[in-house]
Design a protein around this motif. Structure first.
Motif, PDB file in Angstrom:
ATOM      1  N   VAL A 368     -16.140  -5.470  -2.619  1.00  0.00           N
ATOM      2  CA  VAL A 368     -14.869  -5.066  -3.217  1.00  0.00           C
ATOM      3  C   VAL A 368     -13.834  -4.786  -2.133  1.00  0.00           C
ATOM      4  CG1 VAL A 368     -13.745  -3.350  -4.679  1.00  0.00           C
ATOM      5  CG2 VAL A 368     -16.044  -4.141  -5.235  1.00  0.00           C
ATOM      6  N   SER A 369     -14.275  -4.177  -1.033  1.00  0.00           N
ATOM      7  CA  SER A 369     -13.352  -3.907   0.069  1.00  0.00           C
ATOM      8  C   SER A 369     -12.792  -5.197   0.641  1.00  0.00           C
ATOM      9  CB  SER A 369     -14.069  -3.114   1.161  1.00  0.00           C
ATOM     10  OG  SER A 369     -13.211  -2.870   2.255  1.00  0.00           O
ATOM     11  N   ARG A 370     -13.645  -6.214   0.794  1.00  0.00           N
ATOM     12  CA  ARG A 370     -13.186  -7.493   1.337  1.00  0.00           C
ATOM     13  C   ARG A 370     -12.216  -8.199   0.379  1.00  0.00           C
ATOM     14  NH1 ARG A 370     -18.393  -7.289   3.666  1.00  0.00           N
ATOM     15  NH2 ARG A 370     -18.395  -7.899   5.863  1.00  0.00           N
ATOM     16  N   ILE A 371     -12.538  -8.188  -0.896  1.00  0.00           N
ATOM     17  CA  ILE A 371     -11.733  -8.968  -1.849  1.00  0.00           C
ATOM     18  C   ILE A 371     -10.409  -8.278  -2.154  1.00  0.00           C
ATOM     19  CG2 ILE A 371     -12.528  -7.980  -4.032  1.00  0.00           C
ATOM     20  CD1 ILE A 371     -12.098 -11.721  -3.189  1.00  0.00           C
ATOM     21  N   THR A 372     -10.283  -6.975  -1.856  1.00  0.00           N
ATOM     22  CA  THR A 372      -9.028  -6.278  -2.134  1.00  0.00           C
ATOM     23  C   THR A 372      -8.142  -6.129  -0.906  1.00  0.00           C
ATOM     24  OG1 THR A 372     -10.180  -4.160  -1.820  1.00  0.00           O
ATOM     25  CG2 THR A 372      -9.941  -4.968  -4.083  1.00  0.00           C
ATOM     26  N   SER A 373      -8.655  -6.405   0.277  1.00  0.00           N
ATOM     27  CA  SER A 373      -7.859  -6.269   1.502  1.00  0.00           C
ATOM     28  C   SER A 373      -6.930  -7.473   1.655  1.00  0.00           C
ATOM     29  CB  SER A 373      -8.770  -6.153   2.729  1.00  0.00           C
ATOM     30  OG  SER A 373      -9.525  -4.976   2.674  1.00  0.00           O
ATOM     31  N   GLY A 374      -5.642  -7.194   1.762  1.00  0.00           N
ATOM     32  CA  GLY A 374      -4.679  -8.265   1.983  1.00  0.00           C
ATOM     33  C   GLY A 374      -4.366  -9.096   0.762  1.00  0.00           C
ATOM     34  N   LYS A 375      -4.873  -8.698  -0.429  1.00  0.00           N
ATOM     35  CA  LYS A 375      -4.574  -9.425  -1.668  1.00  0.00           C
ATOM     36  C   LYS A 375      -3.576  -8.599  -2.486  1.00  0.00           C
ATOM     37  CE  LYS A 375      -8.284 -11.911  -0.579  1.00  0.00           C
ATOM     38  NZ  LYS A 375      -8.995 -10.967   0.321  1.00  0.00           N
ATOM     39  N   PHE A 376      -2.644  -9.272  -3.141  1.00  0.00           N
ATOM     40  CA  PHE A 376      -1.574  -8.583  -3.861  1.00  0.00           C
ATOM     41  C   PHE A 376      -1.589  -8.958  -5.340  1.00  0.00           C
ATOM     42  CE2 PHE A 376      -0.336  -8.383   0.503  1.00  0.00           C
ATOM     43  CZ  PHE A 376       0.360  -7.190   0.639  1.00  0.00           C
ATOM     44  N   MET A 377      -1.122  -8.023  -6.153  1.00  0.00           N
ATOM     45  CA  MET A 377      -1.022  -8.235  -7.598  1.00  0.00           C
ATOM     46  C   MET A 377       0.426  -8.006  -8.033  1.00  0.00           C
ATOM     47  SD  MET A 377      -2.739  -6.156 -10.802  1.00  0.00           S
ATOM     48  CE  MET A 377      -4.413  -6.402 -10.240  1.00  0.00           C
ATOM     49  N   GLN A 378       0.952  -8.963  -8.780  1.00  0.00           N
ATOM     50  CA  GLN A 378       2.301  -8.830  -9.336  1.00  0.00           C
ATOM     51  C   GLN A 378       2.188  -8.211 -10.724  1.00  0.00           C
ATOM     52  OE1 GLN A 378       4.936 -12.307  -9.162  1.00  0.00           O
ATOM     53  NE2 GLN A 378       5.589 -11.854 -11.248  1.00  0.00           N
ATOM     54  N   THR A 379       2.935  -7.117 -10.935  1.00  0.00           N
ATOM     55  CA  THR A 379       2.919  -6.409 -12.212  1.00  0.00           C
ATOM     56  C   THR A 379       4.356  -6.167 -12.665  1.00  0.00           C
ATOM     57  OG1 THR A 379       3.029  -4.158 -11.318  1.00  0.00           O
ATOM     58  CG2 THR A 379       0.855  -5.218 -11.357  1.00  0.00           C
ATOM     59  N   PRO A 380       4.569  -5.778 -13.910  1.00  0.00           N
ATOM     60  CA  PRO A 380       5.929  -5.427 -14.346  1.00  0.00           C
ATOM     61  C   PRO A 380       6.530  -4.267 -13.567  1.00  0.00           C
ATOM     62  CG  PRO A 380       4.488  -5.769 -16.238  1.00  0.00           C
ATOM     63  CD  PRO A 380       3.616  -5.776 -15.035  1.00  0.00           C
ATOM     64  N   ARG A 381       5.702  -3.463 -12.906  1.00  0.00           N
ATOM     65  CA  ARG A 381       6.184  -2.322 -12.138  1.00  0.00           C
ATOM     66  C   ARG A 381       6.442  -2.674 -10.683  1.00  0.00           C
ATOM     67  NH1 ARG A 381       7.049   2.658 -13.409  1.00  0.00           N
ATOM     68  NH2 ARG A 381       6.288   2.214 -15.493  1.00  0.00           N
ATOM     69  N   GLY A 382       6.053  -3.851 -10.269  1.00  0.00           N
ATOM     70  CA  GLY A 382       6.251  -4.276  -8.884  1.00  0.00           C
ATOM     71  C   GLY A 382       5.024  -5.015  -8.378  1.00  0.00           C
ATOM     72  N   THR A 383       5.098  -5.456  -7.127  1.00  0.00           N
ATOM     73  CA  THR A 383       3.980  -6.152  -6.495  1.00  0.00           C
ATOM     74  C   THR A 383       3.291  -5.202  -5.530  1.00  0.00           C
ATOM     75  OG1 THR A 383       5.102  -8.293  -6.688  1.00  0.00           O
ATOM     76  CG2 THR A 383       3.309  -8.132  -5.091  1.00  0.00           C
ATOM     77  N   PHE A 384       1.986  -5.022  -5.702  1.00  0.00           N
ATOM     78  CA  PHE A 384       1.227  -4.058  -4.905  1.00  0.00           C
ATOM     79  C   PHE A 384      -0.003  -4.746  -4.311  1.00  0.00           C
ATOM     80  CE2 PHE A 384       3.150  -1.850  -8.510  1.00  0.00           C
ATOM     81  CZ  PHE A 384       3.867  -0.840  -7.886  1.00  0.00           C
ATOM     82  N   GLU A 385      -0.396  -4.251  -3.124  1.00  0.00           N
ATOM     83  CA  GLU A 385      -1.699  -4.657  -2.597  1.00  0.00           C
ATOM     84  C   GLU A 385      -2.772  -4.037  -3.481  1.00  0.00           C
ATOM     85  OE1 GLU A 385      -4.233  -4.832   1.597  1.00  0.00           O
ATOM     86  OE2 GLU A 385      -2.547  -3.463   1.390  1.00  0.00           O
ATOM     87  N   LEU A 386      -3.873  -4.744  -3.682  1.00  0.00           N
ATOM     88  CA  LEU A 386      -4.930  -4.229  -4.549  1.00  0.00           C
ATOM     89  C   LEU A 386      -5.459  -2.886  -4.048  1.00  0.00           C
ATOM     90  CD1 LEU A 386      -6.929  -7.483  -5.411  1.00  0.00           C
ATOM     91  CD2 LEU A 386      -5.226  -6.292  -6.777  1.00  0.00           C
TER      92      LEU A 386
END
Length: 470
Positions: A368-386
């Motif tokens: 989970v640490s590997r798959i969330t590092s440096g990956k971003f999610m676009q949401t209605p509230r903004g774009t955040f790193e996982l």
């Protein structure tokens, strides 16, 4: 000594090239993955990009179809064998996948541990990881030192002096000041770590030993009198203190890119949250069916090099499929757990840990640490790193520290300009809302938000009135 012969049954996992490649693909960000795919396509003529990859197809990938999951993980070891440390690799609880080279990590704590691994053994590294785990983004301890020392001593079966030595190693390491109890200890550690001969070092140390509020007042004459020193020397020592870094953790944060292309998109439709992979950052690669059929019908040693390319192509496509499947499942769990944050904002951020997500998707925390590092999610509230969606639970409460920090910001923003709220008043207002935290914790969150103390906010707000009166 009598020689004996015994039979022992055990299980051992060897890292195959396919598994190594799959683990490495997990940790690549969007740009790195694009470069990796481009290089693989140049070296392997059997692979080609699927031009028509729709968002709906990306959303349904790995959504629970047993046949798709079997195809994605075909010819790879079972995920449970390499995701659960105790069930694989001979050394008990050690996660050997952490030893894989992964370039520069986006996790600042991991980079500190990698540097310490040259001098510390595994037991001491675990203690260092404990201290870093209980540090906030600025590098300060999130709980009282005595409480954390007792907890670490019990967890690692080491005495308090040994646990404190590891903290001092972090405090005096690079960057200096990490795992400090407070601002004073942080600056003192940085002052002691300055190389060479620094003329004002000793006087600066005396300044830090005294009342830090006196430093904030900039009353150099009073400080010089109290220290029995020349005012010019006090000014030089004061400039030296100002050159130190009050937030050592900030120096470890990676530089943010000007533009971020999210790997995952989340939106609300029909009363529920939906999650899909972004086709722009999740290209699909497949085997050329013509070449695959031709190699299946060919015989003889002349076709052996092409068969090896075919095997490598299958490994790559399955590893890529596993990456997308893990990323999508992780994002779905995050959106499910943080739906209140996406709908209401920072104050609704729920506590969430890597372990909780790992348990939900049936994998190990390191995955989970590997798959969330440096990956971003676009949401209605903004774009955040996982990584942004993981929040530490406040001690003794069912609310996250990040939510409390947002509450502190809201209270300060809505305070009367002429009567700013002191940290004690903010703590009392939060207590009325069921959030019981100490004044020191309020001060810590306020500093993290880069908000001045109440007396300075009052002074700043009074300046326009004085200007109008003149």
């Amino acid at each position: 000594m009598k020689a004996t012969l015994a039979t022992q049954l055990g299980q051992q996992l060897h890292l195959t090239p396919a598994l190594l490649q799959s683990i490495r693909l997990l940790q690549l960000n969007g740009l790195q993955l694009e470069q990796e795919i481009r290089q693989v396509l140049e070296n392997n003529p059997l692979l080609e990009i699927e031009e028509e990859a729709s968002a709906s197809a990306a959303e349904t990938a790995g959504a629970g179809d047993p046949q798709l999951e079997t195809a994605a993980f075909d010819e790879l070891p079972e995920s449970s064998m390499w995701d659960v440390p105790g069930a694989s690799w001979n050394d008990a609880d050690e996660d050997r996948t952490a030893r894989l080279a992964m370039g520069e990590s986006s996790d600042p704590h991991l980079r500190i541990l990698q540097a310490l691994s040259l001098d510390l053994d595994e037991g001491d590294l675990a203690i260092a990881g404990f201290w870093l785990e209980h540090c906030d983004d600025a590098g300060y301890l999130q709980a009282p030192l005595a409480q954390l020392t007792l907890l670490a001593s019990a967890r690692f079966d080491r005495d308090g002096a040994h646990v404190e030595r590891i903290r001092q190693r972090l405090l005096q390491g690079e960057p200096a000041g990490m795992a400090a109890r407070d601002l004073r200890e942080c600056l003192q550690a940085q002052l002691a770590a300055l190389p060479g001969t620094v003329p004002a070092r000793h006087l600066a140390a005396r300044l830090l030993d005294g009342d830090l509020n006196l430093l904030a007042s900039h009353d150099y004459a009073a400080i010089a009198t109290g220290l029995d020193a020349e005012q010019a020397d006090v000014l030089e020592a004061f400039r030296l203190v100002l050159s130190l870094q009050p937030r050592p953790g900030d120096t470890l944060q990676p530089q943010a890119d000007d533009a971020v292309i999210p790997e995952v998109v989340a939106w609300r439709a029909d009363g529920q949250w939906r999650v899909a992979l972004n086709p722009a950052t999740t290209p699909r690669v497949s085997l050329n069916p013509v070449y695959e059929r031709a190699l299946g019908a060919s015989e003889g040693s002349a076709a052996q090099p092409m068969r090896e390319l075919l095997q490598e192509a299958r490994w790559f496509t399955r590893g890529l499929s596993m990456r997308y499947d893990t990323l999508l499942r992780t994002a779905r769990v995050i959106v499910e757990r943080q739906a209140a944050f996406l709908a209401e904002g920072e104050e609704a951020m729920a506590p969430l840990t890597l372990k909780e997500v790992a348990d939900a998707i049936g994998m190990h925390e390191s995955t989970v640490s590997r798959i969330t590092s440096g990956k971003f999610m676009q949401t209605p509230r903004g774009t955040f790193e996982l990584k942004h969606f993981f929040a530490v639970r406040l001690d003794g409460a069912s609310i996250s520290g990040q939510a409390v920090k947002a509450m502190v910001r809201r209270l300060i923003e809505s305070e009367p300009p002429a009567r700013p709220l002191a940290d004690e008043a903010i703590a009392e207002l939060l207590a009325r809302q069921g959030v019981n935290i100490a004044r020191r914790t309020v001060a810590k969150y306020r500093e993290q938000l880069d908000i001045a103390p109440a007396r300075e906010r009052k002074r700043h707000n009074a300046r326009p009135l004085l200007a109008r009166a003149g």
